[in-house]
Enzyme design. Structure first.
Site, mmCIF file in Angstrom:
data_model
loop_
_atom_site.group_PDB
_atom_site.id
_atom_site.type_symbol
_atom_site.label_atom_id
_atom_site.label_comp_id
_atom_site.label_asym_id
_atom_site.label_seq_id
_atom_site.Cartn_x
_atom_site.Cartn_y
_atom_site.Cartn_z
ATOM 1 N N ASP A 16 0.860 -1.317 -0.057
ATOM 2 C CA ASP A 16 -0.031 -0.141 -0.145
ATOM 3 C C ASP A 16 0.859 1.173 -0.043
ATOM 4 O O ASP A 16 0.690 2.296 -0.760
ATOM 5 C CB ASP A 16 -1.055 -0.084 1.288
ATOM 6 C CG ASP A 16 -2.082 -0.989 0.987
ATOM 7 O OD1 ASP A 16 -2.286 -1.394 0.001
ATOM 8 O OD2 ASP A 16 -2.894 -1.312 1.981
ATOM 9 N N ARG A 97 1.961 5.930 17.024
ATOM 10 C CA ARG A 97 1.397 6.744 16.136
ATOM 11 C C ARG A 97 1.728 8.114 16.192
ATOM 12 O O ARG A 97 1.879 8.969 15.463
ATOM 13 C CB ARG A 97 -0.069 6.277 16.142
ATOM 14 C CG ARG A 97 -0.273 4.900 15.473
ATOM 15 C CD ARG A 97 0.508 4.348 14.484
ATOM 16 N NE ARG A 97 0.117 2.918 14.052
ATOM 17 C CZ ARG A 97 0.904 2.106 13.933
ATOM 18 N NH1 ARG A 97 2.366 2.305 13.873
ATOM 19 N NH2 ARG A 97 0.805 1.022 13.002
ATOM 20 N N ASP A 126 -5.613 3.725 13.033
ATOM 21 C CA ASP A 126 -4.321 4.607 12.644
ATOM 22 C C ASP A 126 -4.858 5.793 11.793
ATOM 23 O O ASP A 126 -4.172 6.898 11.941
ATOM 24 C CB ASP A 126 -3.419 3.643 11.968
ATOM 25 C CG ASP A 126 -2.769 2.700 13.019
ATOM 26 O OD1 ASP A 126 -3.007 3.055 14.113
ATOM 27 O OD2 ASP A 126 -2.037 1.681 12.694
ATOM 28 N N SER A 177 -2.478 -9.601 9.230
ATOM 29 C CA SER A 177 -1.967 -8.334 9.167
ATOM 30 C C SER A 177 -0.993 -8.171 10.481
ATOM 31 O O SER A 177 -1.542 -8.265 11.523
ATOM 32 C CB SER A 177 -2.779 -7.334 9.092
ATOM 33 O OG SER A 177 -2.302 -5.875 9.253
#
Length: 400
Positions: A16, A97, A126, A177
């Protein structure tokens, strides 16, 4: 679809974020893409990732070594707050993050970019954490999220990348994931999407299966100064090294596995698997030391603050006014949280079994039932009468 001329892209090396590079340029008219990969102690070799970004068309490929800041400025304050989202998840991924957002903003300001970008989809947490944190740090920056808007399937995304020289994955990708940093791993998707399925042992990498853990317990003494972990077994360690060593020790005993149904900010429930050996052990030890050094009212009140703190971090509000206010409260409570906690690691359990502190509020002469007992037992009757008086009056009126 021109939205910005120069963009700093959060880059992981995956499909991605790699496709984001040509997509931003071809579809949105971005003239220059600078990628930034954050080293948070995940153990990956970031050199190949750096080259992959350049091959995909990035003008420049940055790697930021942020492991020390990650532990000192984000993880350790969360330990002081005993931060457990929904009383289970120690925020090992969420804590990264706001730091990545800070790195993106700093890079954008350094390279005079007018936007930053990330590869988050529209279903996860996220995207919120990045967007809100970036806006808090620099409201003038645009935030671009191509994967949230392009509407391509996984196969279409791979095909798009191939058109611009991005090789497709050479092997069948894992159904899971996975996100990894020094604090732990988060695993989702694949067979885990059925909450009835027990996780296969293959999903774990930091923690041993209980059947393969030692048959004898291991004891580790964790030292704290003002609520911050500083030592293992009497040896002072730098924060990063302390977490590394404790990850190995606790993980060897199967400590730190979490399997939970989690309430995401976007309104859906998600089945999540986490491994966070050191973080789980440190929060357990820290909370135990607080029980020795904080007064009852502060300790009880702080529990509510901890829940609010955990929700703020999970929901992407690290750089918010309320978070700053809670930081001030928590910082004040930690002034005397200094001492040592002895932890027992055995068969997946991290249990505090001993604690000591120069600021201990435990008075043995008051707590003992032996001959040294200094507690005034006669005072109890009057105390109980006054304490129970409202209930007594209520009960009398109920019977009138």
């Amino acid at each position: 679809m021109g939205r910005a001329k120069k963009v700093v892209l959060a880059y992981s090396g995956g499909v991605d974020t790699s496709v984001c590079i040509p997509y931003l340029k071809q579809e949105w008219g971005v003239e220059s893409v600078i990628t930034l990969a954050a080293d948070l102690g995940q153990g990956d070799e970031l050199g190949p990732i750096q080259k992959k970004a350049l091959d995909a068309g990035a003008e420049e490929s940055l790697v930021a070594d942020a492991t020390q800041s990650f532990i000192e400025d984000y993880a350790f304050p969360a330990i002081q707050a005993n931060a457990l989202y929904e009383n289970r998840y120690p925020l090992s991924t969420a804590l990264a993050r706001p730091l990545i957002a800070k790195l993106l903003v700093e890079a954008a300001e350094r390279y005079d970019a007018d936007a930053v970008a990330h590869g988050c989809t529209g279903k996860g947490n996220d995207q919120v954490r990045f967007d809100v944190s970036i806006t808090a740090l620099n409201p003038s920056l645009k935030v671009l999220a191509p994967a949230r808007e392009w509407g391509m399937s996984r196969e279409e995304t791979i095909a798009y990348g191939e058109r611009y020289g991005i090789p497709s994955p050479v092997k069948k990708s894992s159904p899971y994931s996975i996100d990894t940093n020094l604090l732990g791993r988060s695993i989702e998707a694949g067979p885990l999407e059925d909450p009835w399925n027990e996780p296969l042992e293959e999903v774990y990498a930091l923690t041993a299966a209980i059947a393969k853990t030692p048959n004898e317990p291991e004891y580790v003494e964790i030292g704290f100064e003002k609520g911050l972990p500083t030592a293992l077994n009497g040896k002072t360690l730098a924060p990063v090294e302390l977490v590394r060593q404790l990850n190995q020790t606790a993980g060897r005993h199967g400590v730190g596995r979490i399997d939970m149904i989690e309430n995401r900010l976007v309104g859906i429930k998600s089945r999540e698997i986490y491994e966070a050996p050191a973080l789980i052990a440190l929060i357990a030890a820290h909370r135990d030391l607080e029980s020795l050094t904080l007064t009852a009212d502060v300790s009880h009140y702080k529990r509510g603050i901890e829940e609010s703190y955990s929700q703020l971090v999970y929901n992407g509000l690290w750089y918010s006014p309320l978070k700053q206010a809670l930081d001030a409260f928590i910082g004040q409570t930690q002034q005397r949280v200094t001492g040592v906690v002895r932890m027992k690691f055995f068969k997946g359990i991290a249990a505090p079994v001993g604690r000591k502190s120069e600021f201990s509020l435990y008075a043995s002469d008051l707590a003992t039932y032996g001959s040294e007992d200094a507690f005034d037992h006669k005072a109890a009757e009057g105390f109980i009468y006054v304490w129970g008086l409202p209930t007594r009056v209520w009960s009398q009126k109920l019977r009138e």
